[in-house]
Design a protein around this motif. Structure first.
Motif, short mmCIF file in Angstrom:
data_model
loop_
_atom_site.label_atom_id
_atom_site.label_comp_id
_atom_site.label_asym_id
_atom_site.label_seq_id
_atom_site.Cartn_x
_atom_site.Cartn_y
_atom_site.Cartn_z
N THR A 1 0.87 -1.26 -0.01
CA THR A 1 0.08 0.03 0.16
C THR A 1 0.72 1.19 -0.08
O THR A 1 2.01 1.30 0.06
N TYR A 2 0.21 2.45 -0.21
CA TYR A 2 0.95 3.73 -0.03
C TYR A 2 1.80 3.68 1.24
O TYR A 2 2.80 4.10 0.98
N ALA A 3 1.20 3.28 2.18
CA ALA A 3 1.97 3.78 3.61
C ALA A 3 3.10 2.61 3.70
O ALA A 3 3.93 2.82 4.53
N GLU A 4 3.09 1.46 3.19
CA GLU A 4 4.19 0.49 3.29
C GLU A 4 5.26 0.91 2.34
O GLU A 4 6.30 0.33 2.63
N LEU A 5 5.02 1.74 1.23
CA LEU A 5 6.33 2.00 0.55
C LEU A 5 7.25 3.06 1.21
O LEU A 5 6.74 3.77 1.95
N ALA A 6 8.43 2.76 0.99
CA ALA A 6 9.40 3.71 1.38
C ALA A 6 9.21 5.22 1.04
O ALA A 6 8.58 5.40 -0.03
N GLN A 7 9.54 6.20 1.79
CA GLN A 7 9.34 7.71 1.45
C GLN A 7 10.04 8.20 0.15
O GLN A 7 9.59 8.81 -0.70
N ASP A 8 11.06 7.64 0.09
CA ASP A 8 11.80 7.61 -1.34
C ASP A 8 11.49 6.87 -2.47
O ASP A 8 12.12 6.99 -3.54
N ASP A 9 10.70 5.77 -2.05
CA ASP A 9 10.40 5.06 -3.41
C ASP A 9 9.53 5.77 -4.52
O ASP A 9 8.54 6.60 -4.32
N GLU A 10 9.99 5.62 -5.70
CA GLU A 10 9.30 6.50 -6.86
C GLU A 10 8.00 6.00 -7.20
O GLU A 10 7.39 6.73 -7.99
N ARG A 11 7.63 4.96 -6.78
CA ARG A 11 6.16 4.34 -7.28
C ARG A 11 5.28 5.13 -6.17
O ARG A 11 3.97 5.27 -6.41
N ARG A 12 5.75 5.71 -5.28
CA ARG A 12 4.84 6.31 -4.04
C ARG A 12 3.82 7.38 -4.59
O ARG A 12 2.45 7.26 -4.15
N PRO A 13 4.14 8.28 -5.30
CA PRO A 13 3.24 9.30 -5.83
C PRO A 13 1.96 8.64 -6.79
O PRO A 13 0.91 9.14 -6.53
N THR A 14 2.55 7.64 -7.48
CA THR A 14 1.43 7.09 -8.32
C THR A 14 0.49 6.30 -7.32
O THR A 14 -0.85 6.47 -7.79
N VAL A 15 1.09 5.50 -6.56
CA VAL A 15 0.05 4.88 -5.76
C VAL A 15 -0.72 5.92 -4.81
O VAL A 15 -2.03 5.53 -4.65
N MET A 16 -0.29 6.97 -4.45
CA MET A 16 -0.93 7.93 -3.94
C MET A 16 -1.77 8.49 -4.46
O MET A 16 -3.23 8.53 -4.09
N ASN A 17 -1.84 8.89 -5.85
CA ASN A 17 -2.89 9.07 -6.84
C ASN A 17 -3.98 8.10 -7.03
O ASN A 17 -5.29 8.66 -7.10
#
Length: 152
Positions: A92-108
């Motif tokens: 999930t978004y919360a499980e991704l590392a803060q510097d993970d490049e996939r995080r903004p896509t999962v957040m959207n």
């Protein structure tokens, strides 16, 4: 000497005015609820349609359909979740590392799902209000019918 007594109201007429007033109020509220419910449903549908979203072709159901109703909104929200899960390897978004490049896509994806689910809830509430309007009107009509004196 006792005080003169007023004659009793004929059977079936006592309180009829109150019942009639309540019945008319219920029928009026029913009409208002029905119109507001249908209007809200139409407004949410038109607002979603204006976004020109199409259900992804790989959705479990309604693939290719325009998102303009509760079922198509749910179908699109569901497939967005699957796509986000694939992108994030099941995290999930919360499980991704803060510097993970996939995080903004999962957040959207999370935000889009929340927005679509909000519209699904709005459709449900609008349908509930319209249904209550019908129920109020029917109860008011029944009360009005029962308030009329029986003819013999």
């Amino acid at each position: 000497m006792s005080a003169p007594q007023t004659p009793a109201a004929p059977a079936g007429t006592k309180g009829n005015n109150t019942v009639k007033i309540v019945a008319i109020i219920l029928m009026a509220l029913g009409a208002i609820f029905f119109v507001v419910g249908i209007g809200t449903y139409a407004m949410v549908s038109n607002t979603l349609a204006d976004e020109q979203i199409t259900v992804s072709d790989d959705a479990d159901f309604l693939g290719g359909d325009d998102v303009d109703g509760p079922f198509s909104a749910y179908a699109q929200a569901d497939i967005i979740a699957k796509h986000a899960e694939e992108i994030a390897d099941g995290k999930t978004y919360a499980e991704l590392a803060q510097d993970d490049e996939r995080r903004p896509t999962v957040m959207n994806a999370s935000f889009l799902r929340a927005s679509l689910f909000t519209s699904v809830v709005a459709f449900g509430v609008a349908a509930l209000v319209a249904g209550l309007g019908v129920l109020f009107a029917l109860v008011g009509w029944a009360m009005l019918s029962l308030s009329k004196p029986a003819t013999e």
